[in-house]
Design an enzyme around this catalytic site. Structure first.
Site, short mmCIF file in Angstrom:
data_model
loop_
_atom_site.label_atom_id
_atom_site.label_comp_id
_atom_site.label_asym_id
_atom_site.label_seq_id
_atom_site.Cartn_x
_atom_site.Cartn_y
_atom_site.Cartn_z
N ASP A 1 0.85 -1.17 0.00
CA ASP A 1 0.00 0.00 0.00
C ASP A 1 0.90 1.24 0.00
O ASP A 1 2.09 1.14 0.32
CB ASP A 1 -0.88 -0.04 1.26
CG ASP A 1 -1.80 1.16 1.36
OD1 ASP A 1 -2.34 1.57 0.32
OD2 ASP A 1 -1.98 1.67 2.47
N GLU B 1 -3.40 20.04 -1.10
CA GLU B 1 -4.01 21.36 -1.11
C GLU B 1 -3.76 22.07 0.21
O GLU B 1 -3.46 23.27 0.25
CB GLU B 1 -5.53 21.25 -1.36
CG GLU B 1 -5.89 20.96 -2.81
CD GLU B 1 -7.30 21.40 -3.14
OE1 GLU B 1 -8.18 21.25 -2.27
OE2 GLU B 1 -7.52 21.90 -4.25
N PHE C 1 -11.30 19.35 -9.98
CA PHE C 1 -10.23 18.46 -10.48
C PHE C 1 -10.83 17.13 -10.93
O PHE C 1 -11.77 16.62 -10.33
CB PHE C 1 -9.21 18.20 -9.37
CG PHE C 1 -8.12 17.25 -9.77
CD1 PHE C 1 -6.95 17.73 -10.35
CD2 PHE C 1 -8.24 15.89 -9.56
CE1 PHE C 1 -5.93 16.86 -10.71
CE2 PHE C 1 -7.24 15.02 -9.91
CZ PHE C 1 -6.08 15.50 -10.49
N GLY D 1 -5.24 3.34 -3.38
CA GLY D 1 -6.49 3.98 -3.77
C GLY D 1 -6.30 5.45 -4.07
O GLY D 1 -7.25 6.15 -4.40
N ASP D 2 -5.06 5.93 -3.98
CA ASP D 2 -4.77 7.35 -4.13
C ASP D 2 -4.68 7.76 -5.60
O ASP D 2 -4.67 6.92 -6.49
CB ASP D 2 -3.45 7.68 -3.42
CG ASP D 2 -3.48 9.06 -2.79
OD1 ASP D 2 -4.32 9.88 -3.22
OD2 ASP D 2 -2.69 9.32 -1.87
N ARG E 1 -5.87 4.25 -7.72
CA ARG E 1 -7.34 4.29 -7.67
C ARG E 1 -7.93 2.88 -7.60
O ARG E 1 -8.86 2.54 -8.30
CB ARG E 1 -7.91 5.04 -8.87
CG ARG E 1 -7.37 6.44 -9.09
CD ARG E 1 -7.52 7.33 -7.88
NE ARG E 1 -8.88 7.74 -7.63
CZ ARG E 1 -9.28 8.43 -6.56
NH1 ARG E 1 -8.39 8.76 -5.64
NH2 ARG E 1 -10.53 8.76 -6.39
N ASN F 1 -8.54 -1.23 4.18
CA ASN F 1 -8.59 -1.38 2.73
C ASN F 1 -7.53 -2.34 2.20
O ASN F 1 -7.57 -2.74 1.05
CB ASN F 1 -8.43 -0.01 2.05
CG ASN F 1 -7.10 0.64 2.37
OD1 ASN F 1 -6.64 0.61 3.51
ND2 ASN F 1 -6.45 1.22 1.39
N ASP F 2 -6.58 -2.71 3.05
CA ASP F 2 -5.51 -3.64 2.63
C ASP F 2 -5.78 -5.08 3.07
O ASP F 2 -5.00 -5.97 2.73
CB ASP F 2 -4.16 -3.19 3.21
CG ASP F 2 -3.83 -1.75 2.82
OD1 ASP F 2 -3.98 -1.42 1.64
OD2 ASP F 2 -3.44 -0.97 3.72
#
Length: 1110
Positions: free
Chosen positions: A389, A474, A516, A650-651, A766, A796-797
Site C-alpha cells: 500500500d 491542497e 479536479f 487507492g490514491d 485508484r 482497505n488492505d
C-alpha cells in the site's frame, strides 16, 4: 409523484431491500413484517468451540503423513503385526495434540481481537431515548449516533448533523487509503428523529466503495449520503444516521477476502517427498511379500508336515494381504511422522525470535513485531513479489511544502526574516519591484485556487489555524502560502478572505470552481476582486498546464519542474484575466452543461477546456509526501534481492507516481508505460479499441524488444531490463479483467501480466480493496506460481493481505484491522528488510535442512531392516527392539535437529542484511528441489548399506567374545542401531556452523542418553514385558573389542567423504562481498571474514554449508 412511482416500480424489479427507519412503518395501515438481516458482528476467526475438533482434525488428516499413520495404526490394531500399535499410535497422538493446541491458541487470539470490535459501546436512539449498547447488537434500521473522531460501526445513511449546513466530514483512510476529509451531505432535513416515519429501498450489499445508486427516499441518493463502516467522523461534533448494512454485509466486510488455509511451499515439498517415500515403502513391501512366497515355493522351505495349516492360512490371497500389511507396518518408519511434530515446534518456537527481536521495537508506539501465524515463517525466505500500500505504508501521509519557482527563479523557505519576507531566492538575480508583484500574485493563486475549508477551532487548539480539504497537498500549499505571509481566512457566503503581508484583509467573490478530475489533471477557480476584476486561477500537472500557456513562459519553469518531479509532487500555477464577455460566455456554458440530462460530464469538460486557454504561467510548486523512515533503502534492498515491488493504492496517480520516484522504484531514466483512463481517452477512439492497441504497443516495447535476462539470475529481474515502469488505474484494470468478450479478457490479462513481469516496478492507483486482492490473486496464479507478500496498514488492505501467500500488517495510524488479519505485524516498513532478508532467509535454510535431514535419517534407519529380510527368510523379523523403534525419532535424534533448526546461522545477520543478493541463492525453493532431495536420498542409501554390510562383515567371524560365544540377532541389530544413532547425530554436528551451548548440550546429551538408556533398558528385568529381548545385550556387546572397532570404523567411514570435502575443497574467488567463513568440523571460535560470494546452491543440506563457505 408519477415519475417517482415509476422509478420505484422499476427499482423493485431488481433485487432490493426495504428498511424501516427506527423500525417504524411509513404507513399506519401497513403491518410491519421486518425482514431478516444479518447482525453487526465481525468474524475473522476460523474456528468455534463446537467445530474446532472436527474441523481441525479434518485439516490435520489432509496431511499425507498423518492420514498414513492413522491407517497404519488401525492395521496394527486389527492385524497381527510384528510391532506394537503403540509404536505408531503414540507419535501420531503427540503430533495431532501439539498441532491442535498451537492452532487453537492462534485462533483464540483472533477471537479476542474480534470481541474488541464487537463489544465496542455505541449510542442508539430508541423511542426518543439514547441507549448504550454493544456494536454487535446494532440492527438494520437502527438510528445510530456517532461523535467526532469515532469510527462508524456500520454503513449508515446520514440523517442529521450538528453542522448548520447539514453536512459532515469523514476520513476513509482505513477503506481506500485516502486520509483527506470527504464532505458528506444529506438531501432532506430532519429536525425531529423521534417521530420520523420513513422507508428506504436500496440495493442489496455490494463491494464497490464508490458506487451507491437507486435509493428511493423520497428521492435518489448516492455515495455522498452513505457513511461507511471503518470511516471516521471529523470536524463535526455529532451525526445521526440509520443503519442500512451491518456486520459482514457492510462494504468494508464485503471487500474482505475470505479466509483460506495458507500452506507454505515447504509443506507442499514435504508432501511430494512423502509420496516418493510412500512409493519406496510399498515397493519394499511388495518385493518382500513376493520373495517370501517365491522362497517358500521351493522344496523344503514351506511349513513342515507336522505344523498343519489352518483354513485361514490356506486362504492364500488373505495370507498374502496380511503379509503385505505386516511388511508395510515393519517398514513404516521410513515415513517420518515425528517430522511434523518437529516442524510444528520449530515454527512455533522460531516465531518467538521475531517477537523478541529488539530491532523491531518501535519506541513511538512502545510495541514490537507480532506473529499471528507461525506456519509461514519459511515463506518469508521465498518471496518473489511484494504488494505494498502507499498511504501509511510507504509514506507518512504528511504533505509538506518544500519549494517553489516563480518566473524561473527558485525559492526556498528561510526561517530568518529576509528582504523577501521569508522567501529565499537561490538561483538568479531579479527586478525586486516586478518580482514582488509576481510573488504576491503567485501566493494569492495558492490562497484562492483550492477547495480548502478552515477547521472549526476548539478549546484545545486555540491560536492554531487548522485546514481540511479533499486532498492533503491542497492543505500543504495553503500552509506554504501562510508561511510566506498570505493567510487564507476562510469562505463566508461565497466570499474568500485572505490576510496579506501587510495584514490587510482581501476579499474575493468565489464565482465558480472547475473541479479536479484525473483526465484533465487540473482544477481552477473563477473569482472577482473588490476592484471588479474577474480572474481565473488554475493549478495542475505540468503536462496539463504547459499546452495552455505561452511557450516562452514554459521554458523558464520546465527545468525546475523536471528536476523536482522525481521526488516531489509538482504542480504548475497559472492565471488569466477574464473580460466581461469571456466570463458571460463561460457562465452560460457552465449553466447549460450542469443542467444537461445527457452527456453532462462531456459538456462540462468542453466548457472547462474553452475557459482554461491562453493563460499566463506564474510558477510551480514542489510538495513532499514524507516517506516512512528508510522506505527508499528498504525498497532498494528488496529489488537487490530479486523481489519485484508493486504499489497498490487507492490514491491519485500523480501523488502515487511521485512516491514511487522518491522510493527509487522509478528512476529518472525509467520509461513509464501508462494504462489509465486518461491515456484511453487520448486516442479519440472507443476505449476498448484503444486498450487493445496500448497493450499490444507496450507488450512489443517491454517484452518482445526487451533484452534477454542475464543467465544465472534466478528471478525475472536484472540490471538489463530496468527501463520500464508500468502504471494502471482501477477503471482500466476492470476493463482488462472484465472485457466484453471472454476471449479478449483472457488475452488482455496475459498481455497485462507479461508487460508487468518485464517492468522494474508496477503502480496500480485508484484501486478498490477487492481489486487489490484480484491483482494479488492474478500474479499468485500465474505461470510458476510465484510466492507473494502483501503489506499494508488499513482495512482497505485486508483483502490483499488475506489473498497473498504472506500477509503483513503495519501497526500504523489507520486502526488495527490489517494487523488483526495479517500473518505478521511490524511497526514500520523499514522492518520488512530484516524480516525477509535475515529472518526469512535463515528460517528457510533451517527448515529445508530439517526436512531433508529427517528423510535421510529415516532411510538410514529402515534400509538395514529391509536388507535384514533377505537373511531371515522374509519372516518379518524386526532388526531392532520395539523400544528402539519407538524412541529413535522421539528421543534419540529429535532434539539435535530441533536445536539446529532454531539456532543455526550459516551466515551472520549483518552479512545477510548488507548483501541482499544472497537472498537470491535460496530463491524458487532451491534447497527442496528434486536435485537436493536425490542427493540426500543417495546419502541415506549409502549409509544404510554401509551400516548393514559393515556389521555383517564383522559377524563373519563366528567368535566375537573372549569366551568363544557368538552374538545373536539382537546384538546384530543393536550394533547397527548404535552406528546409526552416532552417525546421523555427528552428521548434523558437521553441518552446524553456529555453535551455542544448547547445540553442545543436545548433541552430546542425546548420544549420552542413548548409551545410558541402552544400559538401563537392558540391565533390569521389567515385569510388564512378556519377553525382554535386550537383557544385557548392550553391555555384552561393548565387552567385545571387535564390536568397538567396527562401530568406530563404520562411523568414520560414513562421515569421511564429507570431512575430506570440507578440509580439501578450495574456495573459489567471486565478487568482493564479505561472507562469513567458518572453519570445518566443530570449531565455534575460529571465525574468519573473507571477500567471497557463495555460488548458486547446487545442493541442499550437507553440501549447502560447504558452498556457502566458498
Amino acid at each position: 409523484t408519477t415519475r417517482r412511482e415509476i422509478d420505484r416500480k422499476r427499482f423493485r424489479r431488481v433485487d432490493s431491500r426495504t428498511i424501516y427507519v427506527g423500525h417504524r412503518s411509513g404507513s399506519t395501515n401497513e403491518a410491519i413484517n421486518p425482514p431478516k438481516f444479518c447482525d453487526n458482528r465481525i468474524v475473522s476467526s476460523k474456528y468455534t468451540v463446537w467445530n474446532f475438533l472436527p474441523k481441525n482434525l479434518f485439516e490435520q488428516f489432509r496431511r499425507i503423513a498423518n492420514f498414513y499413520f492413522l491407517i497404519i495404526f488401525l492395521v496394527q490394531v486389527i492385524v497381527d503385526t510384528p510391532t506394537s500399535p503403540v509404536t505408531s499410535g503414540l507419535p501420531l497422538f503427540f503430533v495431532i495434540t501439539v498441532t491442535a493446541i498451537k492452532q487453537g491458541y492462534e485462533d483464540w487470539l483472533r477471537h479476542k481481537a474480534d470481541n474488541e470490535v464487537n463489544k465496542y459501546p455505541v449510542t442508539v436512539l430508541e423511542d426518543g431515548s439514547r441507549i448504550r449498547k454493544e456494536s454487535e447488537k446494532i440492527k438494520v434500521g437502527d438510528v445510530v449516533e456517532v461523535d467526532e473522531d469515532e469510527t462508524f460501526p456500520c454503513d449508515l445513511i446520514l440523517l442529521q448533523s450538528s453542522r448548520d449546513d447539514g453536512t459532515c466530514y469523514v476520513t476513509t483512510a482505513s477503506l481506500d487509503g485516502e486520509s483527506n476529509h470527504k464532505n458528506m451531505r444529506k438531501l432532506v432535513v430532519f429536525r425531529d428523529l423521534e417521530s420520523l416515519n420513513a422507508t428506504i429501498e436500496c440495493e442489496q450489499p455490494q463491494p464497490d466503495l464508490y458506487k451507491y445508486v437507486l435509493i428511493m427516499w423520497p428521492q435518489s441518493l448516492g455515495p455522498e449520503n452513505l457513511l461507511l463502516k471503518g470511516a471516521t467522523l471529523k470536524n463535526t461534533q455529532k451525526i445521526c444516521g440509520v443503519a442500512v448494512y451491518t456486520g459482514m454485509e457492510t462494504k468494508m466486510a464485503l471487500n474482505y477476502q475470505g479466509k483460506s488455509q495458507k500452506r507454505s511451499a515447504v509443506e507442499k515439498s514435504i508432501n511430494a517427498f512423502l509420496l516418493v517415500y510412500l512409493c519406496i515403502l510399498v515397493s519394499k513391501a511388495l518385493v518382500c511379500t513376493t520373495l517370501k512366497y517365491v522362497w517358500q515355493s521351493k522344496p523344503g522351505q514351506d511349513e513342515p508336515w507336522y505344523n498343519e495349516k489352518t483354513d485361514t492360512e490356506k486362504n492364500i490371497p488373505l495370507v498374502m494381504l496380511t503379509d503385505f500389511l505386516s511388511f508395510m507396518v515393519l517398514f513404516n518408519f521410513i515415513i517420518p511422522v515425528s517430522m511434523y511434530v518437529t516442524v510444528e515446534m520449530q515454527k512455533f518456537l522460531g516465531s518467538f525470535f521475531i517477537t523478541w527481536d529488539k530491532d523491531f521495537f518501535d519506541p513511538e508506539i512502545q510495541e514490537g513485531a507480532l506473529v499471528n501465524t507461525s506456519d509461514l515463517n519459511e515463506e518469508l525466505g521465498q518471496v518473489e513479489y511484494v504488494f505494498t500500500d502507499k498511504t501509511g505504508t510507504l509514506t507518512q501521509n504528511n504533505m509538506e511544502f518544500i519549494e517553489c519557482c516563480i518566473d524561473g527563479f527558485q525559492y526556498k523557505y528561510q526561517d530568518a526574516s529576509s528582504e523577501l519576507d521569508g522567501f529565499c531566492v537561490t538561483d538568479g538575480p531579479l527586478n525586486k519591484l516586478q518580482q514582488k508583484e509576481r510573488e504576491e500574485l503567485f501566493l494569492r493563486a495558492l490562497c484562492l485556487c483550492h477547495t480548502v475549508q478552515v477547521k472549526e477551532s476548539t478549546e484545545q487548539d486555540q491560536g492554531q489555524r487548522g485546514f481540511i480539504a479533499s486532498s492533503p497537498d491542497e492543505v500543504a500549499l495553503v500552509k506554504g502560502a501562510m508561511r510566506y505571509g498570505f493567510t487564507f481566512l476562510g469562505l463566508e457566503s461565497k466570499n474568500m478572505k485572505i490576510l496579506n503581508r501587510n495584514n490587510d484583509v482581501e476579499m474575493y467573490e468565489l464565482l465558480h470552481v472547475l473541479s479536479f478530475d484525473p483526465v484533465r489533471r487540473r482544477m481552477s477557480v473563477i473569482v472577482r476582486s473588490r476592484a471588479g476584476d474577474t480572474l481565473l486561477f488554475c493549478k495542475g500537472a505540468d503536462s496539463s498546464i504547459f499546452p495552455r500557456v505561452r511557450q516562452e513562459e514554459v521554458e523558464r519553469i520546465r527545468m525546475h519542474v523536471e528536476r523536482n518531479a522525481t521526488g516531489y509532487r509538482t504542480l504548475c500555477v497559472a492565471y488569466k484575466h477574464l473580460s466581461e464577455e469571456e466570463y458571460r460566455q463561460a457562465e452560460e456554458g457552465l449553466k447549460e452543461a450542469r443542467l444537461a440530462l445527457q452527456d453532462r460530464e462531456e459538456k462540462l469538460m468542453a466548457v472547462y477546456n474553452q475557459v482554461e486557454t491562453g493563460m499566463s504561467l506564474i510558477g510551480a510548486t514542489a510538495v513532499e509526501d514524507r516517506l516512512q523512515e528508510e522506505a527508499a533503502e528498504t525498497m532498494e534492498a528488496l529489488q537487490g534481492a530479486g523481489i519485484k515491488v508493486w504499489v497498490l493504492t487507492g490514491d491519485k496517480m500523480e501523488t502515487a507516481k511521485s512516491t514511487c520516484y522518491a522510493c527509487r522504484l522509478f528512476q529518472r531514466h525509467t520509461e513509464l508505460l501508462e494504462l489509465t483512463v486518461r491515456t484511453l481517452e487520448d486516442g479519440g477512439r472507443r476505449r476498448e479499441e484503444r486498450l487493445h492497441d496500448l497493450l499490444i504497443e507496450y507488450h512489443k516495447k517491454a517484452v518482445q524488444d526487451a533484452p534477454s535476462v542475464k543467465a544465472g539470475v534466478t528471478r525475472s529481474w536484472s540490471s538489463a531490463n530496468q527501463d520500464y515502469g508500468f502504471i494502471i488505474d482501477g477503471a482500466t484494470l476492470s476493463m482488462v479483467l472484465n472485457s466484453s468478450s471472454e476471449s479478449n479478457s483472457s488475452r488482455y490479462k496475459n498481455l497485462f501480466l507479461q508487460i508487468c513481469f518485464n517492468c522494474t516496478a508496477v503502480l496500480c492507483c485508484r484501486m478498490a480493496p477487492l481489486q487489490k486482492a484480484q491483482i494479488v490473486k492474478m500474479v499468485k496464479n500465474s505461470k510458476g506460481s510465484p510466492i507473494t507478500l502483501s503489506i499494508g496498514d488499513g482495512a482497505n488492505d485486508v483483502s490483499m493481505i488475506l489473498e497473498a501467500h504472506v500477509g503483513i500488517g503495519i501497526k500504523g495510524k489507520e486502526g488495527r484491522q490489517a494487523v488483526r488479519n495479517s500473518d505478521y505485524a511490524i511497526p514500520k516498513l523499514k522492518h520488512l528488510k530484516k524480516l525477509l532478508l535475515a529472518h526469512g532467509h535463515l528460517y528457510y535454510v533451517r527448515i529445508a535442512h530439517l526436512v531433508q535431514y529427517f528423510f535421510y535419517k529415516n532411510l538410514c534407519f529402515i534400509l538395514p531392516q529391509f536388507l535384514y529380510q533377505f537373511f531371515c527368510g522374509y519372516s518379518q523379523q524386526p532388526l531392532y527392539d520395539a523400544a528402539y523403534l519407538t524412541m529413535y525419532n522421539i528421543c534419540f535424534t529429535s532434539m539435535p535437529i530441533l536445536a539446529y533448526s532454531l539456532l543455526e546461522q550459516h551466515i551472520c545477520l549483518e552479512v545477510l542484511l548488507d548483501n541482499a543478493i544472497l537472498y537470491r541463492e535460496i530463491a524458487k525453493n532451491a534447497m527442496l528441489r528434486w536435485g537436493p532431495f536425490l542427493y540426500w536420498t543417495l546419502l541415506g542409501v549409502f549409509h544404510g548399506l554401509l551400516f548393514f554390510f559393515g556389521v555383517r562383515y564383522l559377524f563373519s567371524n563366528p567368535a566375537l567374545q573372549d569366551n568363544g560365544q557368538v552374538f545373536g540377532n539382537w546384538s546384530y541389530g543393536t550394533i547397527v542401531f548404535t552406528v546409526l544413532v552416532f552417525t546421523v547425530t555427528l552428521k548434523l554436528a558437521l553441518d552446524t556452523r553456529h555453535w551455542t551451548w544448547v547445540n553442545h548440550f543436545v548433541i552430546w546429551g542425546s548420544l549420552a542418553f542413548y548409551v545410558f538408556f541402552s544400559f538401563f533398558w537392558g540391565g533390569i528385568i521389567w515385569p510388564f514385558l512378556r519377553q525382554q529381548r535386550l537383557y544385557f545385550v548392550f553391555a555384552n556387546m561393548l565387552s567385545s573389542v571387535s564390536a568397538w572397532l567396527v562401530i568406530i570404523l563404520l562411523i568414520l567411514l560414513s562421515l569421511l567423504p564429507e570431512i575430506l570435502l570440507v578440509v580439501f575443497r578450495k574456495p573459489r574467488e567471486f565478487l568482493c562481498l564479505p561472507v562469513l567463513i567458518v572453519s570445518p568440523l566443530f570449531s565455534s571460535s575460529s571465525l574468519v571474514v573473507t571477500h567471497s560470494l557463495p555460488p548458486k546452491l547446487p545442493w541442499a543440506g550437507a553440501l549447502f554449508q560447504l558452498d556457502l563457505m566458498d
